[in-house]
Design a protein around this motif. Structure first.
Motif, PDB file in Angstrom:
ATOM      1  N   THR A   1       1.093  -1.491  -0.003  1.00 37.29           N
ATOM      2  CA  THR A   1      -0.226  -0.096   0.036  1.00 37.29           C
ATOM      3  C   THR A   1       0.745   1.438   0.023  1.00 37.29           C
ATOM      4  N   ARG A   2       1.706   0.888   0.337  1.00 45.30           N
ATOM      5  CA  ARG A   2       2.394   1.986   0.548  1.00 45.30           C
ATOM      6  C   ARG A   2       3.790   1.680   0.104  1.00 45.30           C
ATOM      7  N   LEU A   3       4.797   3.358   0.006  1.00 45.25           N
ATOM      8  CA  LEU A   3       6.195   3.253  -0.401  1.00 45.25           C
ATOM      9  C   LEU A   3       7.302   2.338   0.289  1.00 45.25           C
ATOM     10  N   ASN A   4       8.366   1.721  -0.389  1.00 49.97           N
ATOM     11  CA  ASN A   4       8.877   0.815   0.015  1.00 49.97           C
ATOM     12  C   ASN A   4       8.540  -0.170   1.354  1.00 49.97           C
ATOM     13  N   GLN A   5       7.393  -0.975   1.296  1.00 51.21           N
ATOM     14  CA  GLN A   5       6.745  -1.981   1.527  1.00 51.21           C
ATOM     15  C   GLN A   5       7.374  -2.963   1.053  1.00 51.21           C
ATOM     16  N   PRO A   6       7.459  -4.041   1.272  1.00 49.92           N
ATOM     17  CA  PRO A   6       8.207  -5.706   0.820  1.00 49.92           C
ATOM     18  C   PRO A   6       7.055  -5.480   0.342  1.00 49.92           C
ATOM     19  N   PHE A   7       7.337  -6.167  -0.844  1.00 44.96           N
ATOM     20  CA  PHE A   7       6.066  -7.053  -1.853  1.00 44.96           C
ATOM     21  C   PHE A   7       6.220  -9.384  -1.383  1.00 44.96           C
ATOM     22  N   ASN A   8       4.913  -8.704  -0.747  1.00 43.96           N
ATOM     23  CA  ASN A   8       5.101 -10.578  -0.876  1.00 43.96           C
ATOM     24  C   ASN A   8       5.604 -11.817  -1.980  1.00 43.96           C
ATOM     25  N   GLY A   9       6.652 -12.233  -2.194  1.00 46.68           N
ATOM     26  CA  GLY A   9       6.532 -13.077  -3.250  1.00 46.68           C
ATOM     27  C   GLY A   9       6.389 -13.759  -3.506  1.00 46.68           C
ATOM     28  N   SER A  10       5.851 -14.428  -3.152  1.00 47.99           N
ATOM     29  CA  SER A  10       5.263 -15.853  -2.427  1.00 47.99           C
ATOM     30  C   SER A  10       3.145 -15.883  -3.598  1.00 47.99           C
ATOM     31  N   GLN A  11       3.095 -15.155  -3.360  1.00 45.30           N
ATOM     32  CA  GLN A  11       2.314 -14.529  -4.181  1.00 45.30           C
ATOM     33  C   GLN A  11       1.927 -14.719  -6.070  1.00 45.30           C
ATOM     34  N   GLN A  12       0.381 -14.710  -6.248  1.00 39.02           N
ATOM     35  CA  GLN A  12       0.418 -15.081  -7.685  1.00 39.02           C
ATOM     36  C   GLN A  12       1.153 -14.122  -8.861  1.00 39.02           C
ATOM     37  N   THR A  13       1.732 -13.819  -9.611  1.00 36.22           N
ATOM     38  CA  THR A  13       1.855 -13.305 -10.655  1.00 36.22           C
ATOM     39  C   THR A  13       2.041 -13.136 -11.602  1.00 36.22           C
ATOM     40  N   PHE A  14       2.322 -12.478 -12.921  1.00 36.50           N
ATOM     41  CA  PHE A  14       1.853 -12.614 -14.481  1.00 36.50           C
ATOM     42  C   PHE A  14       2.678 -12.784 -14.209  1.00 36.50           C
ATOM     43  N   PRO A  15       4.003 -12.960 -14.141  1.00 33.19           N
ATOM     44  CA  PRO A  15       5.293 -13.480 -14.668  1.00 33.19           C
ATOM     45  C   PRO A  15       5.024 -15.024 -14.239  1.00 33.19           C
ATOM     46  N   LYS A  16       4.930 -15.252 -12.598  1.00 34.02           N
ATOM     47  CA  LYS A  16       4.404 -16.540 -12.952  1.00 34.02           C
ATOM     48  C   LYS A  16       3.546 -17.274 -13.850  1.00 34.02           C
ATOM     49  N   LEU A  17       2.327 -16.874 -13.569  1.00 32.18           N
ATOM     50  CA  LEU A  17       1.459 -17.379 -14.520  1.00 32.18           C
ATOM     51  C   LEU A  17       1.980 -17.708 -15.901  1.00 32.18           C
ATOM     52  N   LEU A  18       3.308 -17.110 -16.827  1.00 29.74           N
ATOM     53  CA  LEU A  18       3.315 -17.303 -17.709  1.00 29.74           C
ATOM     54  C   LEU A  18       4.469 -18.176 -18.587  1.00 29.74           C
ATOM     55  N   GLN A  19       5.754 -18.066 -16.586  1.00 26.92           N
ATOM     56  CA  GLN A  19       6.341 -19.252 -16.593  1.00 26.92           C
ATOM     57  C   GLN A  19       6.067 -20.153 -16.988  1.00 26.92           C
ATOM     58  N   ALA A  20       5.076 -20.363 -15.953  1.00 26.31           N
ATOM     59  CA  ALA A  20       4.385 -21.817 -16.231  1.00 26.31           C
ATOM     60  C   ALA A  20       3.138 -22.020 -17.252  1.00 26.31           C
ATOM     61  N   GLY A  21       3.213 -21.287 -17.837  1.00 25.70           N
ATOM     62  CA  GLY A  21       2.798 -21.818 -19.433  1.00 25.70           C
ATOM     63  C   GLY A  21       3.570 -22.064 -20.665  1.00 25.70           C
ATOM     64  N   GLY A  22       4.772 -21.619 -20.019  1.00 29.64           N
ATOM     65  CA  GLY A  22       5.823 -22.250 -21.270  1.00 29.64           C
ATOM     66  C   GLY A  22       6.733 -20.948 -21.586  1.00 29.64           C
ATOM     67  N   TYR A  23       6.436 -19.472 -20.673  1.00 28.34           N
ATOM     68  CA  TYR A  23       7.581 -18.485 -21.508  1.00 28.34           C
ATOM     69  C   TYR A  23       8.910 -18.828 -20.354  1.00 28.34           C
ATOM     70  N   GLN A  24       9.632 -18.037 -21.428  1.00 32.88           N
ATOM     71  CA  GLN A  24      10.924 -17.809 -20.446  1.00 32.88           C
ATOM     72  C   GLN A  24      10.558 -16.096 -19.736  1.00 32.88           C
ATOM     73  N   THR A  25      11.049 -15.995 -18.507  1.00 30.04           N
ATOM     74  CA  THR A  25      10.847 -15.049 -18.174  1.00 30.04           C
ATOM     75  C   THR A  25      11.962 -14.149 -17.808  1.00 30.04           C
ATOM     76  N   ALA A  26      12.198 -12.898 -17.851  1.00 33.50           N
ATOM     77  CA  ALA A  26      13.575 -12.131 -17.357  1.00 33.50           C
ATOM     78  C   ALA A  26      12.845 -10.827 -17.238  1.00 33.50           C
ATOM     79  N   LEU A  27      13.961  -9.804 -15.669  1.00 33.36           N
ATOM     80  CA  LEU A  27      13.854  -9.370 -16.012  1.00 33.36           C
ATOM     81  C   LEU A  27      15.284  -7.854 -15.428  1.00 33.36           C
ATOM     82  N   PHE A  28      15.046  -6.564 -16.011  1.00 30.93           N
ATOM     83  CA  PHE A  28      16.305  -5.542 -16.219  1.00 30.93           C
ATOM     84  C   PHE A  28      15.949  -4.723 -15.340  1.00 30.93           C
ATOM     85  N   GLY A  29      16.605  -3.996 -14.908  1.00 25.35           N
ATOM     86  CA  GLY A  29      15.995  -3.209 -14.376  1.00 25.35           C
ATOM     87  C   GLY A  29      15.904  -2.535 -12.892  1.00 25.35           C
TER      88      GLY A  29
END
Length: 498
Positions: free
Chosen positions: A96-124
């Protein structure tokens, strides 16, 4: 007697399997999501800016669809990025606020794409504090990152999460890359595309440039850009906030007002010393020129590096099957209302750019006028990838709009900015195609509500909330706000909303 393997048959099967894999990869688009930091849509020439030219981003606009009303649900870096990743509003994704930790165990679109056969990458820039999840590879700056020689973290590096109590140790380890931040991070992303990705799989790459976020330190080529130019001022630069909420806190609002912005405190003192009778309006005008030129210099860096990526997509033949999206975590004020920065629900910071190009499906040069929201990006990407959209996502796929099969996905856009101390009050509101209501639950009664007619008053100068002629509209907008709060299950407590 055992028969020898039929080499021709085995080769044929292997060829069919490889062709099938390649066919699957080709049938689904690659995805490139470029999300700049604090990029105002009004700072791009494809959105009408005449002070600078942004030919790289103009290419996306000319080759795809430009959205005129792409809105953020919470205009601060960390929560806005979480909304994009999850397709959910802040109260659902937990940020909800700036500098608040994100719960990385939750569902995200990169996870869903990865499970669907996509190779995923993040830069920046990452700025979600916890270790990235759902990515086959990442190369990120944990927080803002330095303008020059950034330190990046990759999967092989130990991850120590940033926290207010642990600021220093969080930046131990990692890898320093020599050069201007935005240039070298783009080079890292291009290197992955060229050398490291698996060509048998579709890819989803997220590229998050640091600029045009402050500090306004440009690459050397733009150090003198616009140096001797006088940039036209926005009509509301000298706004006095009469009848509106900022009037109550204007003297302490250094997180937003140009005349009070900390990076230019030294310049202000110099101007006051040289001219003891200088007025606040004159200070605002002088500091604005320094601010806007610094900002535009960083926008040029964003544009140059987007062009580099687009050039590679063209040269490699990937452009025809790559869905390219350019946006920002939120919009930004460029002097409107005497503001810099974001946070408020006024139009400049509520709107971010959104450019989408996919040659096989999206009409080149098209423009869309209805409202869309950051929470719509996740379902859109899943839809284009041919994957099921989970029912708990709160956004809508924009694929029908992008393919010319729908006029809109929403009538109303919801906004909830959570308070950050006295300088930044909590704001809850809704925007329709014409009207906007904003509630400030923590402010005293005269400053708790704002109501605007965006057709008659696009600069949001006239607060209509106390105007008896608009009482019926006020009640309708309050009802709409209650409906949105209920529909989205936001547990916000608003005693004054009756």
């Amino acid at each position: 007697m055992r028969k020898k393997p039929n080499r021709i048959g085995l080769l044929s099967i292997a060829l069919l399997v490889s062709l099938n894999i390649a066919g699957l990869a080709a049938s689904r688009p690659n995805i490139l999501l470029i999300m700049a930091d604090d990029q105002a849509k009004q700072a791009l020439s494809c959105y009408g800016n005449t002070d600078i030219q942004t030919p790289g981003l103009d290419r996306l606009s000319e080759g795809g669809m430009r959205f005129e009303h792409a809105l953020t649900p919470n205009s601060f870096c960390t929560p806005a990025r979480a909304a994009v990743l999850t397709g959910k509003y802040s109260h659902k994704n937990g940020v909800t606020r700036l500098n608040q930790p994100f719960n990385g165990s939750q569902q995200t679109f990169p996870k869903l794409l990865q499970a669907g056969g996509y190779q995923t990458a993040l830069f920046g820039k990452w700025h979600l504090l916890t270790q990235p999840t759902g990515f086959d590879h990442y190369c990120v700056m944990k927080m803002q990152g330095m303008p020059v020689n950034p330190v990046v973290y990759e999967p092989q590096h130990q991850w120590i999460a940033w926290s207010p109590k642990d600021r220093k140790s969080a930046f131990k380890g990692g890898r320093k890359i020599e050069g201007y931040n935005n240039d070298v991070m783009t080079t890292e992303a291009l290197s992955w595309l060229k050398k490291e990705r698996d060509p048998s799989k579709p890819f989803c790459m997220l590229l998050h440039p640091k600029p045009p976020h402050a500090p306004y330190q440009p690459p050397k080529k733009y150090e003198d850009f616009l140096k001797d130019v006088m940039i036209p001022e926005p009509a509301t630069l000298l706004d006095d906030y009469e009848g509106r909420t900022p009037a109550a806190i204007k003297d302490i609002m250094n997180a937003n007002r140009i005349v009070l912005m900390p990076p230019y405190a030294k310049l202000r003192k110099q101007l006051e010393k040289e001219n003891p009778s200088i007025t606040e309006d004159e200070l605002t005008r002088a500091i604005y020129q320094e601010y806007i030129k610094g900002y535009y210099r960083l926008v040029k860096s964003v544009d140059d590096n987007v062009a580099r990526v687009l050039d590679y997509l063209d040269e490699s033949g990937l452009a025809k099957n790559t869905l390219v999206i350019f946006t920002s975590d939120q919009g930004f004020s460029l002097g409107e209302h005497g503001f810099y920065n974001k946070q408020w629900m006024y139009e400049p910071s509520l709107h971010q750019p959104l450019l989408v190009r996919y040659p096989s499906s999206i009409l080149a040069g098209s423009v869309h006028e209805s409202m869309v929201n950051h929470v719509d990006l996740a379902p859109t990407l899943l839809d284009f990838a041919g994957l099921a959209i989970p029912g708990d996502l709160q956004g809508c796929s924009l694929k029908p709009i992008l393919e010319g099969k729908a006029d809109k996905v929403r009538e109303v856009s919801y906004y909830h900015f959570y308070d950050h101390g006295e300088r930044l009050p909590e704001m809850v509101g809704v925007r329709t195609d014409r009207y906007k209501i904003i509630h400030y639950p923590g402010m005293t009664k005269p400053y708790q509500w704002e109501l605007f007619d965006l057709k008659k008053d696009p600069d949001e100068i006239q607060n209509l909330y106390t105007n008896p002629e608009y009482r019926e509209l006020m009640e309708r907008m309050k009802l709409e706000l209650r409906k949105q709060i209920e529909a989205l299950a936001d547990p916000v407590h608003l005693p004054a909303l009756k």
